[in-house]
Design a protein around this motif. Sequence first.
Motif, PDB file in Angstrom:
ATOM      1  N   ASP A 477     -19.818  30.987  -9.313  1.00  0.00           N
ATOM      2  CA  ASP A 477     -19.016  32.014  -8.639  1.00  0.00           C
ATOM      3  C   ASP A 477     -18.039  31.394  -7.649  1.00  0.00           C
ATOM      4  O   ASP A 477     -17.118  32.078  -7.181  1.00  0.00           O
ATOM      5  CB  ASP A 477     -19.925  33.000  -7.904  1.00  0.00           C
ATOM      6  CG  ASP A 477     -20.737  33.854  -8.854  1.00  0.00           C
ATOM      7  OD1 ASP A 477     -20.283  34.056 -10.004  1.00  0.00           O
ATOM      8  OD2 ASP A 477     -21.832  34.308  -8.470  1.00  0.00           O
ATOM      9  N   HIS A 509     -17.472  34.963   2.342  1.00  0.00           N
ATOM     10  CA  HIS A 509     -18.487  35.811   1.729  1.00  0.00           C
ATOM     11  C   HIS A 509     -19.750  35.751   2.571  1.00  0.00           C
ATOM     12  O   HIS A 509     -20.293  34.675   2.809  1.00  0.00           O
ATOM     13  CB  HIS A 509     -18.777  35.360   0.295  1.00  0.00           C
ATOM     14  CG  HIS A 509     -17.856  35.949  -0.715  1.00  0.00           C
ATOM     15  ND1 HIS A 509     -17.973  35.723  -2.071  1.00  0.00           N
ATOM     16  CD2 HIS A 509     -16.789  36.784  -0.566  1.00  0.00           C
ATOM     17  CE1 HIS A 509     -17.022  36.382  -2.722  1.00  0.00           C
ATOM     18  NE2 HIS A 509     -16.291  37.019  -1.830  1.00  0.00           N
ATOM     19  N   TYR A 511     -23.736  36.668   3.286  1.00  0.00           N
ATOM     20  CA  TYR A 511     -25.049  37.030   2.745  1.00  0.00           C
ATOM     21  C   TYR A 511     -25.985  37.139   3.945  1.00  0.00           C
ATOM     22  O   TYR A 511     -26.541  36.135   4.401  1.00  0.00           O
ATOM     23  CB  TYR A 511     -25.548  35.978   1.771  1.00  0.00           C
ATOM     24  CG  TYR A 511     -24.673  35.771   0.549  1.00  0.00           C
ATOM     25  CD1 TYR A 511     -24.987  36.385  -0.667  1.00  0.00           C
ATOM     26  CD2 TYR A 511     -23.541  34.961   0.606  1.00  0.00           C
ATOM     27  CE1 TYR A 511     -24.194  36.181  -1.795  1.00  0.00           C
ATOM     28  CE2 TYR A 511     -22.742  34.757  -0.521  1.00  0.00           C
ATOM     29  CZ  TYR A 511     -23.078  35.370  -1.710  1.00  0.00           C
ATOM     30  OH  TYR A 511     -22.286  35.177  -2.826  1.00  0.00           O
ATOM     31  N   GLU A 543     -29.024  41.691  -8.264  1.00  0.00           N
ATOM     32  CA  GLU A 543     -27.734  41.054  -8.035  1.00  0.00           C
ATOM     33  C   GLU A 543     -27.592  40.744  -6.547  1.00  0.00           C
ATOM     34  O   GLU A 543     -27.778  41.624  -5.701  1.00  0.00           O
ATOM     35  CB  GLU A 543     -26.602  41.967  -8.489  1.00  0.00           C
ATOM     36  CG  GLU A 543     -25.231  41.311  -8.426  1.00  0.00           C
ATOM     37  CD  GLU A 543     -24.114  42.217  -8.920  1.00  0.00           C
ATOM     38  OE1 GLU A 543     -22.948  41.792  -8.848  1.00  0.00           O
ATOM     39  OE2 GLU A 543     -24.427  43.340  -9.363  1.00  0.00           O
ATOM     40  N   LYS A 545     -25.311  40.439  -4.015  1.00  0.00           N
ATOM     41  CA  LYS A 545     -23.909  40.766  -3.766  1.00  0.00           C
ATOM     42  C   LYS A 545     -23.489  40.329  -2.364  1.00  0.00           C
ATOM     43  O   LYS A 545     -24.138  40.695  -1.384  1.00  0.00           O
ATOM     44  CB  LYS A 545     -23.680  42.264  -3.907  1.00  0.00           C
ATOM     45  CG  LYS A 545     -23.910  42.817  -5.293  1.00  0.00           C
ATOM     46  CD  LYS A 545     -23.637  44.316  -5.318  1.00  0.00           C
ATOM     47  CE  LYS A 545     -23.875  44.902  -6.703  1.00  0.00           C
ATOM     48  NZ  LYS A 545     -23.655  46.376  -6.710  1.00  0.00           N
ATOM     49  N   ARG A 547     -20.875  40.308   0.940  1.00  0.00           N
ATOM     50  CA  ARG A 547     -19.915  41.194   1.604  1.00  0.00           C
ATOM     51  C   ARG A 547     -18.723  40.340   2.001  1.00  0.00           C
ATOM     52  O   ARG A 547     -18.878  39.306   2.649  1.00  0.00           O
ATOM     53  CB  ARG A 547     -20.540  41.835   2.845  1.00  0.00           C
ATOM     54  CG  ARG A 547     -19.583  42.749   3.597  1.00  0.00           C
ATOM     55  CD  ARG A 547     -20.210  43.209   4.901  1.00  0.00           C
ATOM     56  NE  ARG A 547     -19.269  43.983   5.694  1.00  0.00           N
ATOM     57  CZ  ARG A 547     -19.426  44.276   6.985  1.00  0.00           C
ATOM     58  NH1 ARG A 547     -20.502  43.824   7.624  1.00  0.00           N
ATOM     59  NH2 ARG A 547     -18.523  44.973   7.626  1.00  0.00           N
ATOM     60  N   THR A 548     -17.534  40.744   1.617  1.00  0.00           N
ATOM     61  CA  THR A 548     -16.337  39.958   1.898  1.00  0.00           C
ATOM     62  C   THR A 548     -15.830  40.249   3.303  1.00  0.00           C
ATOM     63  O   THR A 548     -15.613  41.413   3.679  1.00  0.00           O
ATOM     64  CB  THR A 548     -15.228  40.262   0.877  1.00  0.00           C
ATOM     65  OG1 THR A 548     -15.714  39.974  -0.439  1.00  0.00           O
ATOM     66  CG2 THR A 548     -13.997  39.411   1.145  1.00  0.00           C
TER      67      THR A 548
END
Length: 577
Positions: A477, A509, A511, A543, A545, A547-548
């Motif tokens: 990714d 990004h 986490y 998943e 995911k 957070r941007t």
Amino acid sequence: MPRQFLCPVFGSSLWLALILQSLISSAVTYRKPVSGGKRQSFLERTLILLDVNTRSPVKVLNDNFLSLQLDPSIIKDGWLDFLSSKRLVTLARGLSPAYLRFGGKRTDFLQFHNLKNLAKFRGPGPDYYLKNYEDDIVRSDFALDKQKGCKLASHPDMMLELQREKAAQMQQVLLKEQLSNIYSDVTLTARSLDKLYNFADCAGLHLILGLNALHRNPDNSWNTSSALSLLKYSAGKKYNISWELGNEPNSYRTMAALSVNSSRLAQDYSLLRTLLQSVRFYSRANLYGPNIGRPQKNAIMFLDGFMKNGGSVVDAVTWQHYYIDRRVTKVEDFLKTRLLDTLSEQITKVLKIVQTRAPEKRVWLGGVGPAWAGGTNNLSDTFAAGFLWLNTLGIAAAHGIDVVLRHSFFDYGYNHLVDQHFNPLPDYWLSLLFKRLVGPRVLAVHVAGLQRKPRPGRVIRDKLRIYAHCTSFHNHDYVKGSITIYIINLHRSRKKIKLAGTLRNKTVHQYLLQPFGTNGLHSMSVQLNGEPLRMVDNETFPELKPRTLRAGRTIAMPPVSIGFYVIKNINAYACRR
């Protein structure tokens, strides 16, 4: 904790000038009114400035840096029969590539028997399960031999419930042995070894098998008969295994009323190396040791003597560390900075000896857990223990410790990553994120604490711990050149972190890990960016995911939380190759 990674490190006045220039520029463009009509500048509001040296790594670790351990007690409590569980293999595979060390307190009471009649050595006996389930296990064992590739199973709920009941009873026996230092023998059959290797191989883990160093001749030399039988059987099966000999040899006098000094153990390791070379399949197998206990005075003296008298025959020097004993009953004990800093002191002692005796040797933390003697219920298996675990990984990486083996992936007690219902505990999710995001190249961190009324000698660093690595190349990714920063916030308040210098104005990004539910730090569940983490099914992870965070945004770390932050578009030179 090593100052060069956590304190403000101003490599030169140029770095400080760049930071101040960045702050002044930001202060001109960003103002916020406050009460009384006064305006508060960015300089006054920012708590932490963070930059990373992206030119070259300060340490390069093993690709299997975060690795796992299983204790031989898994044979006695019966869980070895369930390592073929599809769910357990899936969870272990999530943490690969890694080593799997099969060793612990009972390593030195382990005897291998290559027996034809398996029923006599099945463990606790035919009453262990209902008779029909016992027969099912025997039949399934023979059926596995006819299959190719991974041998996986789905066990009936009734069988698992019976196993959990029996394991709970056996746990008391195992704990009594550990507290009394009186251990019973453990029999490793050929069938048991097959199951163990099947688990490791299916999960993508490289097995390291501990041999019994207390099996000795009348003249106190090491008796190699059991080890040689095990080596020949494993070679016949073409099992790719690395080896070690004994566990915490500095404690043998207490454990077994038998003394094996450092020079004698060094001779035993040389003998084992000769033994490996005599078995053609293992002539180039790796050998690790001596697995000393927590490096206090006696253990340090033992390690020094071992290395001085020929211990350099090992491929990596191993030792073990536990933070606290099982008498700890308060969650606050897991948040004490002086406790977290003990690891750095122990690493320094070990590295000093190895660098003196065999400077080319890698050093492994061969067994580590939040608490000794199986851990503490509702503490070492909760979110609170994650601070110790991530602190261990960060400090070990900063010092160049090549591999850290976590005790334990799955077995009795409360230090494990997966519970007896095959559900991941908080430290598992933390380990999974670490594996996916953090690569083996360690980067130097520069931290500056700016406070409105700074106190001399006080920089916010003890309770805010920051580490940086190149992002894992296995994570597709993110392109090569990305950086992963992981942060521990032990404060009871939110802390703001501004990325500066080379990190300034980059997309991030986030986490963010926090406890899930009403139990707070005692929770056994975790949320990622506000979403609870649970397995979708036996073969599917949720998943993860991110957070941007938009470019230039300040990172806000909530109280007592853990965060991983991937700097995406930085194209760091240290991380491009």
